[in-house]
Design a protein around this motif. Structure first.
Motif, mmCIF file in Angstrom:
data_model
loop_
_atom_site.group_PDB
_atom_site.id
_atom_site.type_symbol
_atom_site.label_atom_id
_atom_site.label_comp_id
_atom_site.label_asym_id
_atom_site.label_seq_id
_atom_site.Cartn_x
_atom_site.Cartn_y
_atom_site.Cartn_z
ATOM 1 N N LEU A 97 0.815 -1.213 0.000
ATOM 2 C CA LEU A 97 0.000 0.000 0.000
ATOM 3 C C LEU A 97 0.851 1.266 0.000
ATOM 4 O O LEU A 97 0.323 2.357 -0.170
ATOM 5 C CB LEU A 97 -0.933 0.001 1.217
ATOM 6 C CG LEU A 97 -1.980 -1.116 1.260
ATOM 7 C CD1 LEU A 97 -2.807 -1.010 2.528
ATOM 8 C CD2 LEU A 97 -2.880 -1.074 0.032
ATOM 9 N N SER A 98 2.154 1.122 0.206
ATOM 10 C CA SER A 98 3.049 2.279 0.237
ATOM 11 C C SER A 98 3.570 2.597 -1.160
ATOM 12 O O SER A 98 3.341 1.849 -2.117
ATOM 13 C CB SER A 98 4.231 1.994 1.168
ATOM 14 O OG SER A 98 3.792 1.707 2.488
ATOM 15 N N VAL A 99 4.258 3.717 -1.280
ATOM 16 C CA VAL A 99 4.860 4.104 -2.555
ATOM 17 C C VAL A 99 5.930 3.082 -2.929
ATOM 18 O O VAL A 99 6.807 2.775 -2.109
ATOM 19 C CB VAL A 99 5.488 5.506 -2.448
ATOM 20 C CG1 VAL A 99 6.291 5.837 -3.698
ATOM 21 C CG2 VAL A 99 4.397 6.550 -2.240
ATOM 22 N N PRO A 100 5.888 2.527 -4.124
ATOM 23 C CA PRO A 100 6.914 1.549 -4.514
ATOM 24 C C PRO A 100 8.266 2.218 -4.695
ATOM 25 O O PRO A 100 8.348 3.388 -5.061
ATOM 26 C CB PRO A 100 6.378 0.995 -5.845
ATOM 27 C CG PRO A 100 5.489 2.077 -6.384
ATOM 28 C CD PRO A 100 4.883 2.735 -5.179
ATOM 29 N N PRO A 101 9.347 1.490 -4.440
ATOM 30 C CA PRO A 101 10.685 2.074 -4.590
ATOM 31 C C PRO A 101 10.996 2.373 -6.047
ATOM 32 O O PRO A 101 10.551 1.672 -6.954
ATOM 33 C CB PRO A 101 11.612 0.999 -4.025
ATOM 34 C CG PRO A 101 10.841 -0.279 -4.158
ATOM 35 C CD PRO A 101 9.406 0.093 -3.964
ATOM 36 N N ALA A 102 11.768 3.432 -6.259
ATOM 37 C CA ALA A 102 12.184 3.831 -7.609
ATOM 38 C C ALA A 102 13.640 3.465 -7.825
ATOM 39 O O ALA A 102 14.435 3.403 -6.882
ATOM 40 C CB ALA A 102 11.986 5.331 -7.801
ATOM 41 N N ALA A 103 13.997 3.262 -9.078
ATOM 42 C CA ALA A 103 15.401 3.002 -9.424
ATOM 43 C C ALA A 103 16.154 4.325 -9.486
ATOM 44 O O ALA A 103 15.558 5.409 -9.563
ATOM 45 C CB ALA A 103 15.481 2.285 -10.770
ATOM 46 N N LEU A 104 17.464 4.256 -9.444
ATOM 47 C CA LEU A 104 18.291 5.450 -9.596
ATOM 48 C C LEU A 104 18.026 6.093 -10.957
ATOM 49 O O LEU A 104 18.000 5.419 -11.989
ATOM 50 C CB LEU A 104 19.765 5.087 -9.489
ATOM 51 C CG LEU A 104 20.291 4.736 -8.096
ATOM 52 C CD1 LEU A 104 21.643 4.030 -8.215
ATOM 53 C CD2 LEU A 104 20.401 5.979 -7.236
ATOM 54 N N PHE A 105 17.794 7.396 -10.951
ATOM 55 C CA PHE A 105 17.555 8.155 -12.176
ATOM 56 C C PHE A 105 16.511 7.441 -13.048
ATOM 57 O O PHE A 105 16.654 7.334 -14.266
ATOM 58 C CB PHE A 105 18.860 8.367 -12.957
ATOM 59 C CG PHE A 105 19.791 9.339 -12.301
ATOM 60 C CD1 PHE A 105 19.768 10.689 -12.620
ATOM 61 C CD2 PHE A 105 20.693 8.915 -11.332
ATOM 62 C CE1 PHE A 105 20.613 11.601 -11.992
ATOM 63 C CE2 PHE A 105 21.541 9.812 -10.701
ATOM 64 C CZ PHE A 105 21.509 11.161 -11.032
ATOM 65 N N ASP A 106 15.436 6.967 -12.395
ATOM 66 C CA ASP A 106 14.449 6.171 -13.124
ATOM 67 C C ASP A 106 13.721 6.985 -14.189
ATOM 68 O O ASP A 106 13.230 6.437 -15.171
ATOM 69 C CB ASP A 106 13.448 5.537 -12.162
ATOM 70 C CG ASP A 106 12.541 6.564 -11.498
ATOM 71 O OD1 ASP A 106 13.038 7.668 -11.190
ATOM 72 O OD2 ASP A 106 11.358 6.267 -11.269
ATOM 73 N N ASN A 107 13.648 8.297 -14.006
ATOM 74 C CA ASN A 107 12.999 9.168 -14.988
ATOM 75 C C ASN A 107 13.995 10.262 -15.367
ATOM 76 O O ASN A 107 14.153 11.256 -14.654
ATOM 77 C CB ASN A 107 11.717 9.769 -14.398
ATOM 78 C CG ASN A 107 10.918 10.568 -15.415
ATOM 79 O OD1 ASN A 107 11.474 11.199 -16.316
ATOM 80 N ND2 ASN A 107 9.601 10.544 -15.277
ATOM 81 N N ALA A 108 14.667 10.056 -16.488
ATOM 82 C CA ALA A 108 15.729 10.988 -16.889
ATOM 83 C C ALA A 108 15.175 12.383 -17.139
ATOM 84 O O ALA A 108 15.833 13.390 -16.833
ATOM 85 C CB ALA A 108 16.433 10.467 -18.143
ATOM 86 N N GLU A 109 13.964 12.478 -17.676
ATOM 87 C CA GLU A 109 13.374 13.790 -17.951
ATOM 88 C C GLU A 109 13.097 14.542 -16.655
ATOM 89 O O GLU A 109 13.347 15.751 -16.560
ATOM 90 C CB GLU A 109 12.089 13.618 -18.752
ATOM 91 C CG GLU A 109 11.459 14.916 -19.215
ATOM 92 C CD GLU A 109 10.206 14.699 -20.025
ATOM 93 O OE1 GLU A 109 9.537 15.703 -20.362
ATOM 94 O OE2 GLU A 109 9.885 13.532 -20.326
ATOM 95 N N HIS A 110 12.578 13.827 -15.662
ATOM 96 C CA HIS A 110 12.325 14.445 -14.361
ATOM 97 C C HIS A 110 13.642 14.889 -13.711
ATOM 98 O O HIS A 110 13.735 15.997 -13.162
ATOM 99 C CB HIS A 110 11.595 13.467 -13.449
ATOM 100 C CG HIS A 110 11.407 13.946 -12.046
ATOM 101 N ND1 HIS A 110 10.557 14.979 -11.722
ATOM 102 C CD2 HIS A 110 11.971 13.541 -10.876
ATOM 103 C CE1 HIS A 110 10.594 15.186 -10.405
ATOM 104 N NE2 HIS A 110 11.447 14.333 -9.882
ATOM 105 N N ALA A 111 14.664 14.045 -13.784
ATOM 106 C CA ALA A 111 15.964 14.395 -13.209
ATOM 107 C C ALA A 111 16.560 15.618 -13.896
ATOM 108 O O ALA A 111 17.155 16.488 -13.245
ATOM 109 C CB ALA A 111 16.916 13.207 -13.310
ATOM 110 N N ALA A 112 16.397 15.703 -15.213
ATOM 111 C CA ALA A 112 16.904 16.876 -15.936
ATOM 112 C C ALA A 112 16.187 18.138 -15.482
ATOM 113 O O ALA A 112 16.796 19.216 -15.385
ATOM 114 C CB ALA A 112 16.723 16.672 -17.438
ATOM 115 N N ARG A 113 14.911 18.012 -15.164
ATOM 116 C CA ARG A 113 14.159 19.186 -14.696
ATOM 117 C C ARG A 113 14.578 19.563 -13.278
ATOM 118 O O ARG A 113 14.567 20.739 -12.914
ATOM 119 C CB ARG A 113 12.672 18.904 -14.772
ATOM 120 C CG ARG A 113 11.799 20.153 -14.654
ATOM 121 C CD ARG A 113 10.543 19.986 -15.467
ATOM 122 N NE ARG A 113 9.620 21.093 -15.273
ATOM 123 C CZ ARG A 113 9.744 22.280 -15.860
ATOM 124 N NH1 ARG A 113 10.755 22.518 -16.649
ATOM 125 N NH2 ARG A 113 8.839 23.223 -15.648
#
Length: 291
Positions: free
Chosen positions: A89-105
């Motif tokens: 029920l919790s937020v699932p873990p994300a991978a490192l730099f899983d969203n390159a576009e978000h990281a660039a922002r």
């Protein structure tokens, strides 16, 4: 006068049975959520029902439970099952730099906004594990901000918070994340930010100590600090409308004027304090508090 055409008895029975089944499922859901709250203190009762049911269905399959009542019995009487359901029920873990576009922002919008503050604080609300927190620490270090920065990463699940304190990722994950890191604007070798031993990679201490992990519930807890940026891109989609407004008011109370707010979806005119924000240029739901 033409005789009225009545539905077949079988059709009426099917609809009645379907309605009864849905009512039972709703009752079982309410009882399970109440049991989780009373037993463990985790409050999912105001979460969005369709999203919640999808997660509960997966939890039932994983635990081999035929019904939500069966899942509730396991949660209340078996510690392993309880832990597994709370994780589901919790937020699932994300991978490192899983969203390159978000990281660039994060590089292009968040980093410049933090440079003007003497000791900027960033709140990762319902953080998606070390993948999200370490990604932010690495890119802010590259932008020259980390040395005077506090990153507060919070999770409602206390057990998961404990795991984050000395977490590691398989070294293979660094290899797969390298392309995403480069796509986000990174120019180094991602592994250079990690200590690697026995096939496991841990973020270097000088970066890790800038991250404070703590247990915090967006559902029940009050504002605990003032932040120059709040990032919450994972949890709000699971919240029902009343809870979402509660959390938006909490963020408003916690965000400094001219601070940056990053959300999962754009604010609407009816959202709490929506008029106090100015959209940051671009198509992402990023805002600066101006009022």
């Amino acid at each position: 006068m033409a005789a009225a055409i009545l539905p077949a008895a079988s059709a009426v029975g099917s609809w009645t049975g379907l309605a009864a089944g849905l009512a039972i499922e709703e009752l079982e859901t309410e009882l399970l959520l109440e049991a989780v709250f009373q037993r463990f203190g985790h409050d999912f009762r105001a979460y969005d029902r369709p999203a919640l049911r999808r997660k509960l269905s997966m939890a039932m399959a994983a635990q081999g439970a035929a019904t939500l009542s069966g899942l509730q019995e396991q949660v209340l009487h078996h510690g392993d099952a309880a832990g597994a359901v709370l994780r589901a029920l919790s937020v699932p873990p994300a991978a490192l730099f899983d969203n390159a576009e978000h990281a660039a922002r994060l590089r292009g919008v968040l980093a410049p906004s933090l440079r003007g503050w003497p000791v900027p604080r960033v709140w990762l609300a319902e953080c998606a594990g070390v993948g999200e927190a370490w990604t932010l620490a690495i890119l802010l270090a590259e932008e020259g901000i980390l040395g005077r920065l506090d990153i507060h990463a919070t999770l409602a699940n206390e057990e998961m918070v404990s795991e984050m304190l000395d977490a590691a990722v398989p070294v293979e994950e660094l290899e797969t994340a390298q392309l995403r890191y480069t796509a986000s604007g990174g120019i180094a070798t991602l592994a250079s930010y990690f200590d690697i031993r026995d096939g496991q990679a841990r973020l270097k201490p000088e970066l890790r100590r800038r991250i404070t992990w703590s247990q915090y519930s967006l559902v029940t807890d009050a504002s605990f600090n003032e932040f120059q940026a709040i990032v919450c891109c994972n949890a709000l989609a699971d919240f029902g409308p009343v809870l979402r407004q509660r959390v938006l008011r909490l963020f408003h109370d916690s965000l400094a004027r001219f601070g940056v707010l990053c959300l999962d979806r754009p604010l609407s005119v009816t959202d709490a304090h929506a008029r106090t924000y100015q959209a940051v240029e671009g198509d992402r739901p990023w805002y600066k508090r101006v009022g």
